[in-house]
Motif scaffolding. Structure first.
Motif, mmCIF file in Angstrom:
data_model
loop_
_atom_site.group_PDB
_atom_site.id
_atom_site.type_symbol
_atom_site.label_atom_id
_atom_site.label_comp_id
_atom_site.label_asym_id
_atom_site.label_seq_id
_atom_site.Cartn_x
_atom_site.Cartn_y
_atom_site.Cartn_z
ATOM 1 N N LYS A 1 0.808 -1.258 0.028
ATOM 2 C CA LYS A 1 0.215 0.035 -0.144
ATOM 3 C C LYS A 1 1.022 1.205 -0.202
ATOM 4 O O LYS A 1 1.688 1.352 0.676
ATOM 5 C CB LYS A 1 -0.981 0.006 1.081
ATOM 6 C CG LYS A 1 -2.055 0.778 1.052
ATOM 7 C CD LYS A 1 -3.166 0.211 2.277
ATOM 8 C CE LYS A 1 -4.341 1.275 2.035
ATOM 9 N NZ LYS A 1 -4.343 2.458 2.706
ATOM 10 N N ASP A 2 0.592 2.030 -1.004
ATOM 11 C CA ASP A 2 1.303 3.387 -1.144
ATOM 12 C C ASP A 2 3.153 3.271 -0.835
ATOM 13 O O ASP A 2 3.492 3.971 -0.224
ATOM 14 C CB ASP A 2 0.855 4.491 -0.096
ATOM 15 C CG ASP A 2 -0.710 4.470 -0.177
ATOM 16 O OD1 ASP A 2 -1.214 4.444 -1.252
ATOM 17 O OD2 ASP A 2 -1.483 4.908 0.852
ATOM 18 N N ILE A 3 3.391 2.483 -1.892
ATOM 19 C CA ILE A 3 4.937 2.038 -1.464
ATOM 20 C C ILE A 3 5.722 3.325 -2.350
ATOM 21 O O ILE A 3 5.505 3.397 -3.565
ATOM 22 C CB ILE A 3 5.320 0.779 -1.971
ATOM 23 C CG1 ILE A 3 4.544 -0.351 -1.362
ATOM 24 C CG2 ILE A 3 6.737 0.609 -1.975
ATOM 25 C CD1 ILE A 3 5.095 -0.289 0.099
ATOM 26 N N GLU B 1 4.240 5.888 -4.362
ATOM 27 C CA GLU B 1 2.858 5.548 -3.527
ATOM 28 C C GLU B 1 2.121 4.447 -4.631
ATOM 29 O O GLU B 1 0.949 4.778 -5.018
ATOM 30 C CB GLU B 1 1.897 6.856 -3.691
ATOM 31 C CG GLU B 1 2.570 7.776 -2.589
ATOM 32 C CD GLU B 1 1.771 8.764 -2.297
ATOM 33 O OE1 GLU B 1 0.749 9.098 -3.003
ATOM 34 O OE2 GLU B 1 2.001 9.423 -1.429
ATOM 35 N N SER C 1 0.482 0.861 -5.091
ATOM 36 C CA SER C 1 -0.191 -0.102 -4.455
ATOM 37 C C SER C 1 -0.848 -1.375 -5.255
ATOM 38 O O SER C 1 -1.051 -1.114 -6.352
ATOM 39 C CB SER C 1 -1.646 0.483 -3.816
ATOM 40 O OG SER C 1 -1.187 1.744 -2.974
ATOM 41 N N GLY D 1 4.768 3.717 3.036
ATOM 42 C CA GLY D 1 3.843 2.825 2.569
ATOM 43 C C GLY D 1 3.899 1.568 3.566
ATOM 44 O O GLY D 1 5.150 1.254 4.222
#
Lengths: 302, 234
Positions: B7-9, B21, B23, B58
């Motif tokens: 998530k939101d990496i 960001e 995902s 994230g």
């Protein structure tokens, strides 16, 4: 000539033992360990301390086995010395090389720091024992067994060959059949993948130093039994060790074994034509020639 | 049921962010295909999930665990296996030894698993004593996947398994991936061969310039005009 070849095989087997450790360390930790020669010296002197110091003090009898030049003291000192040098190698890794690895230092930095470690080990030995040549047993008669073709071999030398054979066989079985041995080979093959597979490569590195140090100590003691002890003995072995390692392809244990024997025989046989002081240059020239002709070594791929 | 979620990496190798960001979500037993142009950050995403890179922002969740920032040797113990794109075998070791190394962290008897993996790749069983370095590219890829499967993972991360293979071998690899998936393993695959990858995908993601661009079912992405024009070669 036959006799020189036999002496060459004895010397070569000692070089093999040292260069197997060197090649394992290179294969897994990826740098040229210049302190490896001084591990040999350390092993020889630790054994000397045990044989002539501690065990004389305890009062362990010092009678020789038959026509060999040593007795129970050496049998006890041999494995202890191997363990001590293994410990020294692991300790050096933990206080020195591990930190440099963590900082992602290159192979040259690691090699240079090992050169520093080599000086430290040698100077400690010089301070403690002085610069003279020493023997496990001074003033010893060294009877030889007559072989066909007028060659002679000492019982000590037969034993040296047996010990090397035993250690190499033990290492072979360890690497081929045990989980840790296989993981060592895997790490040498592809360290990143070993990590991805879940192998704790830092633990493998500790094992590698332990084995390399122990084998170096064994080589040092065997040389001490065969010839003599000197603070520079291991340092003088460094070029033959590297020559054997490169000749047999860096990282290849079996290559180092063969390489060691070739270098040892070449060095001894050369004394038939050259002054014995040229033994070291002979090893050096072989190393240069390999680097020119086949830099990947005998067993390397194109 | 969701098994793996990134998530939101946001992540990069240096100060420069490669992913922004991003995902993705994988359900258990699904095939998730990630496609996109070169340099989109697809492989970076897999490396981050596996713990080879530490994300700046994230979270990564596997089953009920937060595995963000966990080292690879811990991630693999949780039940995720990873097959790198290159150098994904131990070349001087035999096929059998490669598979044994795959099971390195197992302390139980894995002979049953070994049998299953050989059943999945019968060609490997015949050559178990052969050194992997002597095998062809396609066979090595099979060994690499076999090695990763030894731990009985719940998620398998595959980084471009078809890269560098002759076209005739590519379909064989994708067939194997379907077979692996059929045994219940969720697969997250990064691929240049977008068409094949989307064909077998339950869900697909399109990445570009390190960002999520599109995500939909594999079939819907295949039918998508823009995806077709940009990534499927017309």
């Amino acid at each position: 000539m036959v006799e020189l070849t036999i002496y060459g095989i004895v010397l070569g087997s000692i070089i093999s033992l040292g260069s197997i450790g060197l090649t394992l360390v290179y294969g897994i930790i990826r740098f040229a360990n210049f302190s490896h020669g001084d591990f040999l010296t350390a092993g020889a002197y630790v054994a000397l301390f045990l044989v002539t110091g501690i065990m004389a003090w305890i009062g362990i009898p010092d009678t020789n086995f038959g026509s060999l030049s040593f007795g129970w003291r050496m049998v006890i000192a041999f494995p202890i010395s191997m363990a001590v040098v293994a410990g020294v190698a692991i300790l050096l890794d933990q206080i020195l090389y591990r930190r440099l690895r963590a900082k992602k230092s290159g192979a040259v930095i690691l090699a240079m720091s090992s050169l520093g470690a080599a000086f430290i080990i040698r100077m400690i030995i010089l301070i403690l024992w002085g610069a003279d040549s020493l023997f496990y047993k001074p003033g010893l008669m060294r009877p030889a067994i007559e072989l066909p073709l007028g060659a002679k071999i000492r019982p000590d030398q037969i034993l040296i060959l047996c010990v090397v054979l035993f250690l190499v066989a033990a290492l072979h079985i360890f690497l081929k059949s045990t989980k840790m041995g296989k993981a060592m080979r895997a790490t040498a093959d592809n360290k990143e993948l070993a990590l991805v597979t879940g192998i704790d490569t830092e633990r493998i590195i500790i094992w590698t130093w332990g084995i390399g140090g122990a084998l170096a100590a064994a080589a040092g003691i065997l040389y001490g039994i065969d010839v003599q002890l000197h603070p520079y003995m291991g340092w003088n072995f460094l070029i033959p060790l590297f020559a054997a390692t490169i000749l047999g392809s860096i990282g290849n244990m079996y290559g180092a074994l063969i390489g060691g024997l070739i270098i040892g025989v070449a060095q001894q046989v050369s004394t038939a034509f050259l002054m014995p002081t040229y033994k070291l240059p002979v090893a050096f020239i072989i190393m240069i020639l390999i680097l020119f002709i086949r830099p990947q070594g005998i067993f390397g791929k194109e | 049921m969701i098994i793996l979620q990134a998530k939101d990496i946001t992540v990069g190798y240096t100060e420069v962010d490669i992913l922004h960001e991003v995902s993705i979500t994988a359900g258990s037993g699904e095939i998730i295909s990630i496609i996109g142009p070169n340099g989109a950050g697809k492989s970076t995403l897999l490396k981050t999930i596996f713990g080879l890179l530490k994300p700046r922002h994230g979270t990564i969740t596997f089953k009920e665990w937060d595995i963000t920032g966990l080292k690879p040797n811990m991630v693999v113990r949780k039940g995720i296996s990873y097959v790198p794109q290159v150098d994904n075998v131990f070349p001087s070791m035999t096929i059998q030894e490669n598979l044994e190394m795959g099971a390195f962290i197992r302390n139980d008897d894995y002979s049953q698993r070994l049998k299953e993996v050989y059943e999945l790749f019968p060609a490997m069983a015949e050559r178990r004593k052969q050194k992997v370095g002597h095998l062809s590219g396609g066979q090595r890829q099979m060994v690499a996947m076999g090695r990763a499967l030894m731990l009985d993972p719940q998620v398998l991360l595959l980084d471009e398994p078809s890269a560098g293979l002759a076209p005739v071998l590519v379909s064989g690899i994708f067939e194997k991936i379907r077979d692996i998936n059929a045994t219940g393993v969720a697969i997250v695959i990064v691929e240049q061969n977008a068409k094949e990858a989307l064909k077998m995908a339950h869900h697909g993601y399109v990445l570009a310039m390190g960002r999520n661009v599109l995500d939909d079912t594999g079939d819907a992405l295949l039918a998508n005009e823009e995806v077709g024009r940009l990534y499927l070669g017309g």
